[in-house]
Motif scaffolding. Structure first.
Motif, PDB file in Angstrom:
ATOM      1  N   PRO A   8      51.991  18.090 -28.684  1.00 52.11           N
ATOM      2  CA  PRO A   8      53.055  18.442 -29.618  1.00 52.11           C
ATOM      3  C   PRO A   8      53.325  17.401 -30.693  1.00 52.11           C
ATOM      4  O   PRO A   8      53.805  17.735 -31.773  1.00 52.11           O
ATOM      5  N   ASP A   9      53.013  16.135 -30.405  1.00 48.03           N
ATOM      6  CA  ASP A   9      53.265  15.060 -31.366  1.00 48.03           C
ATOM      7  C   ASP A   9      51.998  14.613 -32.080  1.00 48.03           C
ATOM      8  O   ASP A   9      51.951  13.521 -32.640  1.00 48.03           O
ATOM      9  N   GLY A  10      50.958  15.424 -32.037  1.00 43.55           N
ATOM     10  CA  GLY A  10      49.692  15.077 -32.672  1.00 43.55           C
ATOM     11  C   GLY A  10      48.690  14.534 -31.668  1.00 43.55           C
ATOM     12  O   GLY A  10      49.034  14.265 -30.507  1.00 43.55           O
ATOM     13  N   PRO A  11      47.437  14.356 -32.086  1.00 46.05           N
ATOM     14  CA  PRO A  11      46.342  13.976 -31.188  1.00 46.05           C
ATOM     15  C   PRO A  11      46.548  12.652 -30.458  1.00 46.05           C
ATOM     16  O   PRO A  11      46.033  12.472 -29.361  1.00 46.05           O
ATOM     17  N   SER A  12      47.302  11.738 -31.021  1.00 45.40           N
ATOM     18  CA  SER A  12      47.509  10.457 -30.352  1.00 45.40           C
ATOM     19  C   SER A  12      48.790  10.446 -29.514  1.00 45.40           C
ATOM     20  O   SER A  12      49.108   9.448 -28.875  1.00 45.40           O
ATOM     21  N   ARG A  18      50.334  14.352 -23.891  1.00 43.95           N
ATOM     22  CA  ARG A  18      49.682  15.620 -23.565  1.00 43.95           C
ATOM     23  C   ARG A  18      50.620  16.435 -22.686  1.00 43.95           C
ATOM     24  O   ARG A  18      51.233  15.917 -21.766  1.00 43.95           O
ATOM     25  N   VAL A  19      50.714  17.731 -22.981  1.00 43.72           N
ATOM     26  CA  VAL A  19      51.506  18.670 -22.193  1.00 43.72           C
ATOM     27  C   VAL A  19      50.558  19.776 -21.743  1.00 43.72           C
ATOM     28  O   VAL A  19      49.779  20.292 -22.544  1.00 43.72           O
ATOM     29  N   ILE A  20      50.625  20.131 -20.463  1.00 43.51           N
ATOM     30  CA  ILE A  20      49.777  21.204 -19.958  1.00 43.51           C
ATOM     31  C   ILE A  20      50.502  22.533 -20.126  1.00 43.51           C
ATOM     32  O   ILE A  20      51.651  22.692 -19.707  1.00 43.51           O
ATOM     33  N   ALA A  21      49.822  23.472 -20.743  1.00 43.00           N
ATOM     34  CA  ALA A  21      50.342  24.816 -20.950  1.00 43.00           C
ATOM     35  C   ALA A  21      49.394  25.798 -20.280  1.00 43.00           C
ATOM     36  O   ALA A  21      48.263  25.446 -19.932  1.00 43.00           O
ATOM     37  N   GLU A  22      49.866  27.020 -20.126  1.00 42.48           N
ATOM     38  CA  GLU A  22      48.981  28.053 -19.596  1.00 42.48           C
ATOM     39  C   GLU A  22      49.305  29.383 -20.250  1.00 42.48           C
ATOM     40  O   GLU A  22      50.412  29.602 -20.721  1.00 42.48           O
ATOM     41  N   ILE A  23      48.298  30.231 -20.296  1.00 36.68           N
ATOM     42  CA  ILE A  23      48.459  31.567 -20.838  1.00 36.68           C
ATOM     43  C   ILE A  23      47.987  32.544 -19.781  1.00 36.68           C
ATOM     44  O   ILE A  23      46.951  32.334 -19.127  1.00 36.68           O
ATOM     45  N   MET A  53      51.832  28.825 -30.699  1.00 38.15           N
ATOM     46  CA  MET A  53      52.925  29.407 -29.935  1.00 38.15           C
ATOM     47  C   MET A  53      53.352  28.469 -28.809  1.00 38.15           C
ATOM     48  O   MET A  53      54.550  28.308 -28.536  1.00 38.15           O
ATOM     49  N   ALA A  54      52.405  27.846 -28.149  1.00 37.70           N
ATOM     50  CA  ALA A  54      52.739  26.902 -27.072  1.00 37.70           C
ATOM     51  C   ALA A  54      53.560  25.733 -27.609  1.00 37.70           C
ATOM     52  O   ALA A  54      54.559  25.336 -27.000  1.00 37.70           O
ATOM     53  N   ARG A  67      61.132  23.588 -20.220  1.00 33.05           N
ATOM     54  CA  ARG A  67      60.661  24.873 -19.696  1.00 33.05           C
ATOM     55  C   ARG A  67      59.172  24.784 -19.382  1.00 33.05           C
ATOM     56  O   ARG A  67      58.394  24.278 -20.191  1.00 33.05           O
ATOM     57  N   PRO A  68      58.753  25.294 -18.226  1.00 28.97           N
ATOM     58  CA  PRO A  68      57.303  25.369 -17.973  1.00 28.97           C
ATOM     59  C   PRO A  68      56.644  26.245 -19.046  1.00 28.97           C
ATOM     60  O   PRO A  68      57.208  27.251 -19.467  1.00 28.97           O
ATOM     61  N   LEU A  69      55.478  25.840 -19.487  1.00 31.49           N
ATOM     62  CA  LEU A  69      54.811  26.542 -20.578  1.00 31.49           C
ATOM     63  C   LEU A  69      53.815  27.566 -20.049  1.00 31.49           C
ATOM     64  O   LEU A  69      52.621  27.305 -19.952  1.00 31.49           O
ATOM     65  N   LEU A  70      54.312  28.738 -19.695  1.00 29.83           N
ATOM     66  CA  LEU A  70      53.452  29.854 -19.312  1.00 29.83           C
ATOM     67  C   LEU A  70      53.617  30.928 -20.371  1.00 29.83           C
ATOM     68  O   LEU A  70      54.655  31.589 -20.443  1.00 29.83           O
ATOM     69  N   LEU A  71      52.616  31.072 -21.229  1.00 27.90           N
ATOM     70  CA  LEU A  71      52.673  32.062 -22.290  1.00 27.90           C
ATOM     71  C   LEU A  71      52.295  33.422 -21.727  1.00 27.90           C
ATOM     72  O   LEU A  71      51.288  33.568 -21.038  1.00 27.90           O
ATOM     73  N   ALA A  72      53.136  34.402 -22.035  1.00 24.48           N
ATOM     74  CA  ALA A  72      52.913  35.779 -21.604  1.00 24.48           C
ATOM     75  C   ALA A  72      52.788  36.658 -22.847  1.00 24.48           C
ATOM     76  O   ALA A  72      53.058  36.214 -23.969  1.00 24.48           O
TER      77      ALA A  72
END
Length: 96
Positions: A20-24, A27-32, A64-65, A75-80
């Protein structure tokens, strides 16, 4: 940055990192969900097809994530499927 994702059979989803803050940044784990990948992004087969659909449409999925993470970072990042019907202005979603 190289695309990185894995299919999780037991979760019926594909997990992937976002930054979310750029490549450096952190890291946040998301799922779809499988359903979103099948209903919206054309996945038609097993795990490999789901990961491929995520890769091919990662620009939209990642935006979207990041949007949902910024809206509620706890919030857990589970995209539906329904998440992609939200009105979102993507022009300022990606961090530079």
């Amino acid at each position: 940055m190289e695309f990185d994702a894995i299919y999780c059979f037991d979760r019926a989803s594909v997990l992937f990192p976002i930054y979310p803050d750029g490549p450096s940044g952190r890291r946040v784990i998301a799922e779809i969900s499988e359903d979103a990948l099948r209903n919206l992004f054309g996945a038609a087969g097993g795990g490999d097809s789901l990961v491929q659909a995520c890769k091919e449409h990662f620009d939209v999925i990642e935006q979207m994530a990041v949007h949902l993470h910024r809206r509620d970072p706890h919030r857990p990042l589970l995209l539906a499927t329904g998440d992609f019907s939200l009105p979102v202005e993507f022009s300022n979603v990606s961090a530079a």
